[in-house]
Write an enzyme that holds these catalytic residues in place. Structure first.
Site, PDB file in Angstrom:
ATOM      1  N   ASP A 227     -13.025 -31.263-123.695  1.00  0.00           N
ATOM      2  CA  ASP A 227     -12.292 -31.907-122.591  1.00  0.00           C
ATOM      3  C   ASP A 227     -12.528 -31.131-121.304  1.00  0.00           C
ATOM      4  O   ASP A 227     -11.587 -30.891-120.531  1.00  0.00           O
ATOM      5  CB  ASP A 227     -10.805 -31.997-122.918  1.00  0.00           C
ATOM      6  CG  ASP A 227     -10.071 -32.994-122.011  1.00  0.00           C
ATOM      7  OD1 ASP A 227     -10.747 -33.844-121.385  1.00  0.00           O
ATOM      8  OD2 ASP A 227      -8.827 -32.920-121.922  1.00  0.00           O
TER       9      ASP A 227
ATOM     10  N   GLY B  93       2.987 -28.914-112.516  1.00  0.00           N
ATOM     11  CA  GLY B  93       2.031 -29.959-112.899  1.00  0.00           C
ATOM     12  C   GLY B  93       2.532 -30.770-114.076  1.00  0.00           C
ATOM     13  O   GLY B  93       3.503 -30.403-114.738  1.00  0.00           O
ATOM     14  N   LYS B  94       1.863 -31.887-114.263  1.00  0.00           N
ATOM     15  CA  LYS B  94       2.208 -32.774-115.375  1.00  0.00           C
ATOM     16  C   LYS B  94       0.902 -33.250-115.988  1.00  0.00           C
ATOM     17  O   LYS B  94      -0.010 -33.650-115.256  1.00  0.00           O
ATOM     18  CB  LYS B  94       2.977 -33.987-114.827  1.00  0.00           C
ATOM     19  CG  LYS B  94       4.405 -34.053-115.265  1.00  0.00           C
ATOM     20  CD  LYS B  94       5.030 -35.351-114.794  1.00  0.00           C
ATOM     21  CE  LYS B  94       6.364 -35.562-115.432  1.00  0.00           C
ATOM     22  NZ  LYS B  94       7.459 -34.815-114.928  1.00  0.00           N
ATOM     23  N   GLY B  95       0.807 -33.199-117.286  1.00  0.00           N
ATOM     24  CA  GLY B  95      -0.412 -33.671-117.935  1.00  0.00           C
ATOM     25  C   GLY B  95      -0.071 -34.625-119.060  1.00  0.00           C
ATOM     26  O   GLY B  95       1.055 -35.107-119.142  1.00  0.00           O
ATOM     27  N   ARG B  96      -1.057 -34.848-119.927  1.00  0.00           N
ATOM     28  CA  ARG B  96      -0.844 -35.778-121.038  1.00  0.00           C
ATOM     29  C   ARG B  96       0.244 -35.310-121.988  1.00  0.00           C
ATOM     30  O   ARG B  96       0.935 -36.103-122.598  1.00  0.00           O
ATOM     31  CB  ARG B  96      -2.150 -35.911-121.843  1.00  0.00           C
ATOM     32  CG  ARG B  96      -2.999 -37.061-121.402  1.00  0.00           C
ATOM     33  CD  ARG B  96      -4.341 -37.009-122.107  1.00  0.00           C
ATOM     34  NE  ARG B  96      -5.121 -35.835-121.712  1.00  0.00           N
ATOM     35  CZ  ARG B  96      -6.388 -35.610-122.050  1.00  0.00           C
ATOM     36  NH1 ARG B  96      -7.017 -36.469-122.814  1.00  0.00           N
ATOM     37  NH2 ARG B  96      -7.029 -34.551-121.637  1.00  0.00           N
TER      38      ARG B  96
ATOM     39  N   LYS C 267       3.609 -24.196-120.402  1.00  0.00           N
ATOM     40  CA  LYS C 267       3.322 -25.613-120.673  1.00  0.00           C
ATOM     41  C   LYS C 267       4.325 -26.054-121.732  1.00  0.00           C
ATOM     42  O   LYS C 267       4.391 -25.465-122.817  1.00  0.00           O
ATOM     43  CB  LYS C 267       1.894 -25.725-121.184  1.00  0.00           C
ATOM     44  CG  LYS C 267       1.328 -27.114-121.255  1.00  0.00           C
ATOM     45  CD  LYS C 267      -0.184 -27.009-121.427  1.00  0.00           C
ATOM     46  CE  LYS C 267      -0.839 -28.341-121.677  1.00  0.00           C
ATOM     47  NZ  LYS C 267      -2.292 -28.197-121.801  1.00  0.00           N
TER      48      LYS C 267
ATOM     49  N   VAL D 200       4.039 -28.605-116.829  1.00  0.00           N
ATOM     50  CA  VAL D 200       3.672 -27.192-116.703  1.00  0.00           C
ATOM     51  C   VAL D 200       4.606 -26.584-115.656  1.00  0.00           C
ATOM     52  O   VAL D 200       4.805 -27.158-114.580  1.00  0.00           O
ATOM     53  CB  VAL D 200       2.193 -27.017-116.282  1.00  0.00           C
ATOM     54  CG1 VAL D 200       1.846 -25.542-116.167  1.00  0.00           C
ATOM     55  CG2 VAL D 200       1.268 -27.698-117.279  1.00  0.00           C
TER      56      VAL D 200
HETATM   57  N1  LIG Z   1      -1.936 -21.382-116.044  1.00  0.00           N
HETATM   58  C1  LIG Z   1      -1.724 -22.173-114.996  1.00  0.00           C
HETATM   59  N2  LIG Z   1      -1.536 -21.630-113.780  1.00  0.00           N
HETATM   60  C2  LIG Z   1      -1.324 -22.423-112.715  1.00  0.00           C
HETATM   61  N3  LIG Z   1      -1.282 -23.762-112.754  1.00  0.00           N
HETATM   62  C3  LIG Z   1      -1.462 -24.364-113.941  1.00  0.00           C
HETATM   63  C4  LIG Z   1      -1.688 -23.610-115.120  1.00  0.00           C
HETATM   64  N4  LIG Z   1      -1.829 -24.470-116.144  1.00  0.00           N
HETATM   65  C5  LIG Z   1      -1.708 -25.702-115.638  1.00  0.00           C
HETATM   66  N5  LIG Z   1      -1.481 -25.661-114.314  1.00  0.00           N
HETATM   67  C6  LIG Z   1      -1.275 -26.795-113.408  1.00  0.00           C
HETATM   68  O1  LIG Z   1      -0.611 -27.815-114.116  1.00  0.00           O
HETATM   69  C7  LIG Z   1      -1.360 -29.017-114.088  1.00  0.00           C
HETATM   70  C8  LIG Z   1      -1.134 -29.789-115.339  1.00  0.00           C
HETATM   71  O2  LIG Z   1      -1.834 -29.194-116.401  1.00  0.00           O
HETATM   72  P1  LIG Z   1      -2.089 -29.961-117.745  1.00  0.00           P
HETATM   73  O3  LIG Z   1      -3.141 -29.230-118.471  1.00  0.00           O
HETATM   74  O4  LIG Z   1      -0.808 -30.196-118.445  1.00  0.00           O
HETATM   75  O5  LIG Z   1      -2.565 -31.382-117.315  1.00  0.00           O
HETATM   76  P2  LIG Z   1      -3.940 -31.818-116.671  1.00  0.00           P
HETATM   77  O6  LIG Z   1      -5.002 -30.829-116.990  1.00  0.00           O
HETATM   78  O7  LIG Z   1      -3.719 -32.080-115.221  1.00  0.00           O
HETATM   79  O8  LIG Z   1      -4.223 -33.145-117.410  1.00  0.00           O
HETATM   80  P3  LIG Z   1      -4.607 -33.327-118.945  1.00  0.00           P
HETATM   81  O9  LIG Z   1      -3.342 -33.602-119.640  1.00  0.00           O
HETATM   82  O10 LIG Z   1      -5.543 -34.473-118.930  1.00  0.00           O
HETATM   83  O11 LIG Z   1      -5.266 -32.062-119.397  1.00  0.00           O
HETATM   84  C9  LIG Z   1      -2.796 -28.562-113.853  1.00  0.00           C
HETATM   85  O12 LIG Z   1      -3.568 -29.574-113.247  1.00  0.00           O
HETATM   86  C10 LIG Z   1      -2.590 -27.379-112.924  1.00  0.00           C
HETATM   87  O13 LIG Z   1      -2.445 -27.806-111.598  1.00  0.00           O
HETATM   88 MG   LIG Z   2      -5.214 -30.104-118.645  1.00  0.00          MG
END
Ligand SMILES: Nc1ncnc2c1ncn2[C@@H]1O[C@H](COP(=O)(O)OP(=O)(O)OP(=O)(O)O)[C@@H](O)[C@H]1O
Ligand SMILES: [Mg+2]
Length: 500
Positions: free
Chosen positions: A330, A209-212, A229, A216
Site C-alpha cells: 500500500d 488525521g483520519k484513515g480507513r 492510531k 490518528v
Molecule cells: N506518525 C505520524 N506522525 C504524524 N502524522 C501522522 C502519523 N501517522 C499518521 N499521521 C497523519 O494521519 C493521517 C492519517 O493516517 P492513516 O494512516 O490513518 O490514514 P491515511 O494514510 O491517510 O489513509 P489510509 O487509511 O488509506 O492509509 C496521515 O495522512 C498523516 O497525516
Molecule cells: Mg495510511
C-alpha cells in the site's frame, strides 16, 4: 393416677413432712416416664433412681437426637449424663417427660451453625489453612525473586533482555528506550508490559488525521510527542497485523516509521486498539507536498530515504537475527511521513506480507487486490499477477514507488517554475477511481503520468524521470529493484554535493 410434678434426684431432695413423705416414698419406689423415640407410644419407664436421657450427636453432618430412659446402672454415677462438645451433647433429667426438649450442638458458636454440611465445616477448616500456605509461598517466592535480581545485578548477561523496571526509569526518553532495546539484541519491539505501560500513560492532544481504520492522534508521553492510531474494535485484525509487522525482528530502520507500542484497552463496553509510533509534525508526504515545494536537494533526500526504506523492507536478512523479505502493498504518498530532518519514513505496514525464502511461504493468504486502487500495478488491475511468486508483490511496490517519485519531482522548481501538487492519474481518472477506471487507463491505454520536458534540463530530475519509467514497465520483471533505485539516486545525490 397420673404421675406428675418434678422430682429431684434422691440426694438432692428436700426434707418433706411425714404425710407427704409416705406419698413421696411411693413415688420414689416407682420409676420415671420419659420420651422414647423407639418405644411403643414413644414412652418408656425407668427403674427406681433412673433418669430420662436426651442426647444429640453430629452424624454425617446432621444432628441425630436420641431420647430414652436411663436405668440406674446405666447412669453410672451420672457420667453418661454430661457432655457438651460440638459433635455430641447429652443430658439426664429427673421429672416425667423432661427429655421432651430439643437439644442443640454449640448454639453459642455462630461460625458452625446447626445444620451445616461437611462441606461448610471442611471450608471452615481448609480456608484458613490455605491462606496460611499462600502467605508462606508468597514469602518464599519474594525471597527467591530478590535473590535472582541480586544475582543479575552482579553478573550482567548481554543475552538477557533489559529489566522492564530499568527500561521504564523516569529520566529515559523514547529514543533511549528504543536504543536500549536494540542493544538488548531482540530488536523487534519493546517488552509487552513496557508497551502497555507507555500506552496507558499517554495523554491524547488532538486528532491529526483520519484513515480507513480510524483516527490518528497526537499524544504526549513524558512531554514528548507521539502518534496514536486508534482502530475501532471491528478492525482488530488490522491493528493486530500492523503491530505484528512492526515488531518483525530487525525491521527497525531510519526510513521505516518507528513503532513504540500496541495496546488493547477494554473499558467494559468496547475495546480501544492503540498503535503508538513516533510522531512527525510534517505529517504525510502527501500533506507536505500539498503545502510546500521542494528544492532539488530536498527532493533527492526524500526520494533516497523512501528508496532506502523500501529496499530495507524488501531485503531478506539470513541468520538467527535475520529478517524476512516484506512487501508493503500500500505504498503511496499518504503512507510516507516526512521527518524534521527532511528524510522520509515508510508507514502503514498493515497490509504488508512477509516471505520466508527457505519454505517459500508467505505469512498470510495472499489476497492480491488490496491497497489503494490509484496506486495498483497493471498486473493487479487486470488480475494477471502471479501471486504464488513473492517477487510479484515487490514489483508491484516498485510501480507505486515510481508514482510517488512523480508526485515528488513535480514539486521541484525547474527554470523558475514548478507544477501544482497532483495525485497520479489526476487528469485521467475520477477522484475516487474504481479498479475498472484504473484498468482502462493503465492496462488498456497503457497511460502513465506524464514526464515534463523541462526535467531534461536538470540532471537530478532527468535521472528521476528515467527511474520512474523503469518502475512503470508493464512487464513487472523488467522493473528496477528497490536496491537499484536506491543506488542510482545516491549516485545523483553525491554528484549534486560536488560544488559547480
Ligand atoms: N506518525 C505520524 N506522525 C504524524 N502524522 C501522522 C502519523 N501517522 C499518521 N499521521 C497523519 O494521519 C493521517 C492519517 O493516517 P492513516 O494512516 O490513518 O490514514 P491515511 O494514510 O491517510 O489513509 P489510509 O487509511 O488509506 O492509509 C496521515 O495522512 C498523516 O497525516
Ligand atoms: Mg495510511
Amino acid at each position: 393416677m397420673a404421675r406428675h410434678g418434678a422430682r429431684a434426684p434422691a440426694h438432692a431432695r428436700p426434707a418433706l413432712g411425714p404425710g407427704l413423705l409416705l406419698l413421696s416414698l411411693a413415688h420414689l419406689c416407682a420409676g420415671l416416664k420419659c420420651v422414647c423415640q423407639l418405644c411403643a407410644n414413644n414412652t418408656c419407664e425407668t427403674g427406681v433412681d433412673g433418669a430420662c436421657w436426651n442426647s444429640v450427636t453430629l452424624i454425617d453432618g446432621r444432628e441425630e437426637a436420641v431420647k430414652s430412659c436411663l436405668s440406674p446402672s446405666q447412669m453410672k454415677g451420672q457420667v453418661f449424663c454430661y457432655g457438651s462438645r460440638n459433635v455430641s451433647k447429652r443430658s439426664c433429667c429427673f421429672t416425667d417427660f423432661c427429655n421432651n426438649e430439643t437439644l442443640r450442638l454449640q448454639p453459642e458458636r455462630p461460625a458452625v451453625e446447626p445444620g451445616w454440611g461437611s462441606l461448610e465445616v471442611a471450608a471452615v477448616v481448609l480456608v484458613p489453612s490455605c491462606l496460611l500456605c499462600a502467605v508462606v509461598l508468597l514469602a518464599v517466592c519474594t525471597a527467591q525473586g530478590q535473590r535472582c535480581r541480586l544475582a543479575r545485578l552482579h553478573r550482567p548477561d548481554p543475552e538477557e533482555p533489559p529489566d522492564d523496571r530499568n527500561l521504564m526509569s523516569p529520566d529515559k526518553s523514547l529514543q533511549e528506550l528504543i536504543c536500549d532495546l536494540s542493544a538488548s539484541g531482540s530488536g523487534s519491539g519493546l517488552p509487552l508490559l513496557v508497551q502497555r505501560t507507555i500506552a496507558r500513560s499517554i495523554v491524547l492532544q488532538e486528532v491529526i488525521g483520519k484513515g480507513r481504520y480510524g483516527e490518528v492522534w497526537r499524544g504526549k508521553w513524558r512531554g514528548e510527542d507521539v502518534a496514536v492510531k486508534i482502530f475501532s474494535s471491528r478492525d482488530e485484525r488490522s491493528w493486530f497485523r500492523e503491530a505484528e509487522i512492526y515488531q518483525t525482528i530487525m525491521l527497525r530502520h531510519e526510513n521505516i516509521l518507528g513503532f513504540i507500542a500496541a495496546d488493547n484497552k477494554d473499558n467494559g463496553v468496547w475495546t480501544q486498539l492503540w498503535l503508538v509510533s513516533e510522531y512527525h509534525e510534517h505529517g504525510s508526504l502527501f500533506d507536505y507536498l500539498n503545502r510546500y515545494t521542494v528544492s532539488v536537494e530536498a527532493m533527492l533526500v526524500l526520494a533516497l530515504s523512501v528508496a532506502s526504506g523500501l529496499a530495507h523492507l524488501h531485503m531478506e536478512i539470513i541468520g538467527t537475527q535475520g529478517k524476512p523479505a516484506i512487501a508493503h502493498r500500500d505504498l503511496k504518498s499518504k503512507n510516507i511521513l516526512v521527518k524534521k530532518s527532511g528524510m522520509a519514513v515508510i508507514a502503514d505496514l498493515g497490509l504488508a506480507v512477509k516471505h520466508d525464502s527457505v519454505t517459500n511461504i508467505m505469512d498470510i493468504p495472499a489476497n492480491h487486490r488490496v491497497g489503494t486502487k490509484r496506486y495498483m500495478a497493471p498486473e493487479i488491475l487486470d488480475d494477471t499477477m502471479n501471486t504464488s511468486n513473492f517477487e510479484s508483490f515487490k514489483r508491484a511496490d516498485i510501480y507505486a514507488l515510481g508514482l510517488v517519485f512523480w508526485e515528488l519531482a513535480r514539486r521541484c522548481p525547474v527554470g523558475g517554475s514548478y507544477e501544482d501538487y497532483q495525485l497520479p492519474y489526476y487528469d485521467m481518472v475520477p477522484s475516487d477511481p474504481s479498479v475498472e477506471d484504473m484498468r482502462k487507463v493503465v492496462c488498456d491505454q497503457k497511460f502513465r503520468p506524464s514526464i515534463p520536458n523541462q526535467w531534461q534540463s536538470c540532471e537530478a530530475l532527468r535521472v528521476m524521470g528515467k527511474i520512474m519509467r523503469e518502475c512503470w514497465y508493464g512487464n513487472a520483471a523488467a522493473r528496477l529493484t528497490a536496491l537499484r533505485v536506491k543506488k542510482t539516486i545516491s549516485q545523483v545525490a553525491v554528484v549534486k554535493d560536488i560544488p559547480d
